[in-house]
Scaffold this motif. Structure first.
Motif, short mmCIF file in Angstrom:
data_model
loop_
_atom_site.label_atom_id
_atom_site.label_comp_id
_atom_site.label_asym_id
_atom_site.label_seq_id
_atom_site.Cartn_x
_atom_site.Cartn_y
_atom_site.Cartn_z
N PRO A 32 0.83 -1.21 0.00
CA PRO A 32 0.00 0.00 0.00
C PRO A 32 0.87 1.26 0.00
CG PRO A 32 -0.82 -1.58 1.59
CD PRO A 32 0.49 -2.12 1.12
N HIS A 33 0.38 2.29 -0.65
CA HIS A 33 1.13 3.53 -0.79
C HIS A 33 1.21 4.22 0.56
CE1 HIS A 33 2.78 7.10 -2.62
NE2 HIS A 33 1.78 7.85 -2.14
N GLN A 34 2.41 4.17 1.21
CA GLN A 34 2.59 4.76 2.53
C GLN A 34 3.95 5.44 2.59
OE1 GLN A 34 2.09 1.37 5.15
NE2 GLN A 34 -0.09 1.75 5.36
N PRO A 35 4.06 6.65 2.04
CA PRO A 35 5.32 7.39 2.12
C PRO A 35 5.78 7.53 3.56
CG PRO A 35 3.80 8.48 0.63
CD PRO A 35 3.03 7.39 1.32
N ALA A 36 7.05 7.24 3.78
CA ALA A 36 7.57 7.20 5.15
C ALA A 36 8.56 8.32 5.40
CB ALA A 36 8.24 5.85 5.41
N GLY A 37 8.75 8.64 6.69
CA GLY A 37 9.78 9.58 7.08
C GLY A 37 9.28 11.00 7.25
N PRO A 38 10.00 11.81 8.07
CA PRO A 38 9.64 13.21 8.25
C PRO A 38 9.75 13.98 6.93
CG PRO A 38 11.27 12.48 9.87
CD PRO A 38 11.16 11.41 8.84
N VAL A 39 9.04 15.11 6.86
CA VAL A 39 9.05 15.91 5.64
C VAL A 39 10.46 16.35 5.27
CG1 VAL A 39 8.30 18.11 4.65
CG2 VAL A 39 6.69 16.72 5.95
N ARG A 40 11.24 16.76 6.26
CA ARG A 40 12.59 17.26 5.98
C ARG A 40 13.45 16.18 5.34
NH1 ARG A 40 15.30 20.43 10.81
NH2 ARG A 40 13.38 21.62 10.39
N ASN A 41 13.38 14.94 5.86
CA ASN A 41 14.15 13.85 5.28
C ASN A 41 13.66 13.51 3.88
OD1 ASN A 41 15.67 13.69 7.59
ND2 ASN A 41 14.51 11.98 8.48
N THR A 42 12.34 13.55 3.69
CA THR A 42 11.79 13.26 2.38
C THR A 42 12.26 14.26 1.34
OG1 THR A 42 9.80 12.33 3.43
CG2 THR A 42 9.65 12.89 1.10
N TRP A 43 12.27 15.53 1.71
CA TRP A 43 12.75 16.57 0.79
C TRP A 43 14.24 16.40 0.51
CZ3 TRP A 43 10.14 21.88 2.25
CH2 TRP A 43 8.75 21.76 2.06
N ALA A 44 15.00 15.96 1.50
CA ALA A 44 16.43 15.73 1.28
C ALA A 44 16.64 14.64 0.23
CB ALA A 44 17.10 15.35 2.60
N TRP A 45 15.85 13.57 0.35
CA TRP A 45 15.93 12.51 -0.66
C TRP A 45 15.49 13.03 -2.01
CZ3 TRP A 45 19.03 8.83 -0.30
CH2 TRP A 45 19.23 8.09 0.87
N GLY A 46 14.50 13.91 -2.02
CA GLY A 46 14.05 14.49 -3.28
C GLY A 46 15.16 15.26 -3.98
N ILE A 47 15.94 16.02 -3.19
CA ILE A 47 17.06 16.78 -3.76
C ILE A 47 18.13 15.83 -4.30
CG2 ILE A 47 18.97 18.33 -3.17
CD1 ILE A 47 17.06 19.67 -1.16
N VAL A 48 18.39 14.75 -3.57
CA VAL A 48 19.38 13.78 -4.04
C VAL A 48 18.92 13.11 -5.33
CG1 VAL A 48 20.51 11.58 -3.51
CG2 VAL A 48 20.30 13.33 -1.73
N ILE A 49 17.67 12.67 -5.34
CA ILE A 49 17.12 12.01 -6.53
C ILE A 49 17.12 12.96 -7.73
CG2 ILE A 49 15.02 11.04 -7.56
CD1 ILE A 49 14.32 10.01 -4.71
N GLY A 50 16.62 14.18 -7.50
CA GLY A 50 16.57 15.15 -8.58
C GLY A 50 17.95 15.52 -9.11
N GLY A 51 18.90 15.68 -8.20
CA GLY A 51 20.25 16.05 -8.61
C GLY A 51 20.97 14.97 -9.41
N VAL A 52 20.96 13.77 -8.86
CA VAL A 52 21.69 12.67 -9.50
C VAL A 52 21.03 12.24 -10.80
CG1 VAL A 52 22.44 10.27 -9.26
CG2 VAL A 52 22.65 11.85 -7.32
N LEU A 53 19.73 11.96 -10.75
CA LEU A 53 19.05 11.44 -11.94
C LEU A 53 18.75 12.55 -12.95
CD1 LEU A 53 16.73 8.74 -10.38
CD2 LEU A 53 18.94 8.46 -11.52
N GLY A 54 18.60 13.79 -12.48
CA GLY A 54 18.44 14.90 -13.41
C GLY A 54 19.69 15.09 -14.24
N PHE A 55 20.85 15.08 -13.61
CA PHE A 55 22.12 15.19 -14.34
C PHE A 55 22.30 14.02 -15.29
CE2 PHE A 55 26.61 14.41 -14.99
CZ PHE A 55 27.09 15.67 -15.29
N TYR A 56 21.98 12.84 -14.81
CA TYR A 56 22.12 11.63 -15.65
C TYR A 56 21.23 11.72 -16.89
CZ TYR A 56 21.45 6.80 -17.15
OH TYR A 56 21.35 5.66 -17.91
N ASP A 57 20.00 12.20 -16.72
CA ASP A 57 19.09 12.28 -17.86
C ASP A 57 19.57 13.32 -18.87
OD1 ASP A 57 16.75 11.53 -19.27
OD2 ASP A 57 15.74 13.31 -18.58
#
Length: 252
Positions: free
Chosen positions: A124-149
């Protein structure tokens, strides 16, 4: 005849990309084969507008039926935009072949893990973790995979889905929906760079955009209708296709 075949390949690319990403595995080799007389940067730039049009259609279809985490999407997409802009600006200056062995090993591991772990992305769709940590992962994902794309490209949609599932706790359907929006940002960045440097064949890209848009419409509808199980099967199919392509290019 060449343009008809390119239209068909772009249609298939839009259909598959809307479900689970990886449309570039079909679209990019097709245009490279059809127009070998043009620079690679020009052909890559020409594929970005069809990708953008198809991804826009898919994102719109998902938005009507899937709940988005808008703050997370904003953080991830903005980061991905600037990272992709940097990646695209390096295409003409740096060789990207060194990435292929790394990506090949990573994709093989992803395919094996997804196949063996039957409940991966099915929970089931259950995003985990505090908002701050989630946004940190978002920056990592966007940075790494954005550059790769922006720099390389193939498999970006699949990697985004994998990241949203494994790092954010999304299911396959929500991960695919969020990946589409992030992919929109990377496409806009690449189009901005390639268009400003004259690396787009406009008549060809418009034809491919119409085709990709059509395929994307039906792909997104099918994914929403069938849900997580269908997306998981397409995910495995596209990852295996990426593995075969990378393996062939390395062997060649």
């Amino acid at each position: 005849m060449d343009l008809v075949l390119l239209f068909c390949f772009s249609l298939c690319a839009g259909f598959i990309d809307a479900i689970v990403g990886g449309g570039g595995l079909i679209q990019t080799p097709a245009i490279l084969f059809t127009f070998p007389q043009y620079p690679v940067a020009t052909l890559l730039g020409t594929t970005k507008i069809p990708s953008f049009s198809g991804t826009s259609m898919a994102a719109w279809q998902y938005a009507k039926r899937v709940q988005f985490d808008r703050p997370l999407l904003l953080v991830t997409a903005v980061t991905a935009f600037f990272a992709a802009l940097c990646g695209s600006s390096l295409v003409a200056y740096l060789p990207n072949h060194f990435l292929k062995p790394v990506m090949l090993v990573l994709l093989i591991a992803v395919a094996i893990y997804t196949y063996l772990k039957k409940d991966f992305g099915q929970q089931p769709h259950q995003p985990a973790g505090p908002v701050r940590n989630t946004w940190a992962w978002g920056i990592v994902i966007g940075g790494v995979l954005g550059f790769y794309d922006g720099f390389f490209g193939p498999g970006t949609g699949s990697f985004l889905i994998l990241a949203f599932i494994s790092l954010m706790g999304f299911d396959f359907l929500h991960a695919s929906a969020h990946a589409k929006v992030v992919n929109l940002a990377t496409n806009v960045a690449s189009i901005t760079y390639f268009a400003s440097h004259g690396h787009i064949l406009w008549p060809v890209t418009i034809l491919m955009a119409v085709s990709n848009l059509t395929g994307s419409f039906f792909g997104a509808r099918l994914a929403i209708l069938k849900g997580n199980s269908l997306v998981r099967r397409f995910f495995l199919l596209v990852v295996c296709g990426t593995i075969l392509r990378f393996a062939y290019e390395l062997w060649k």
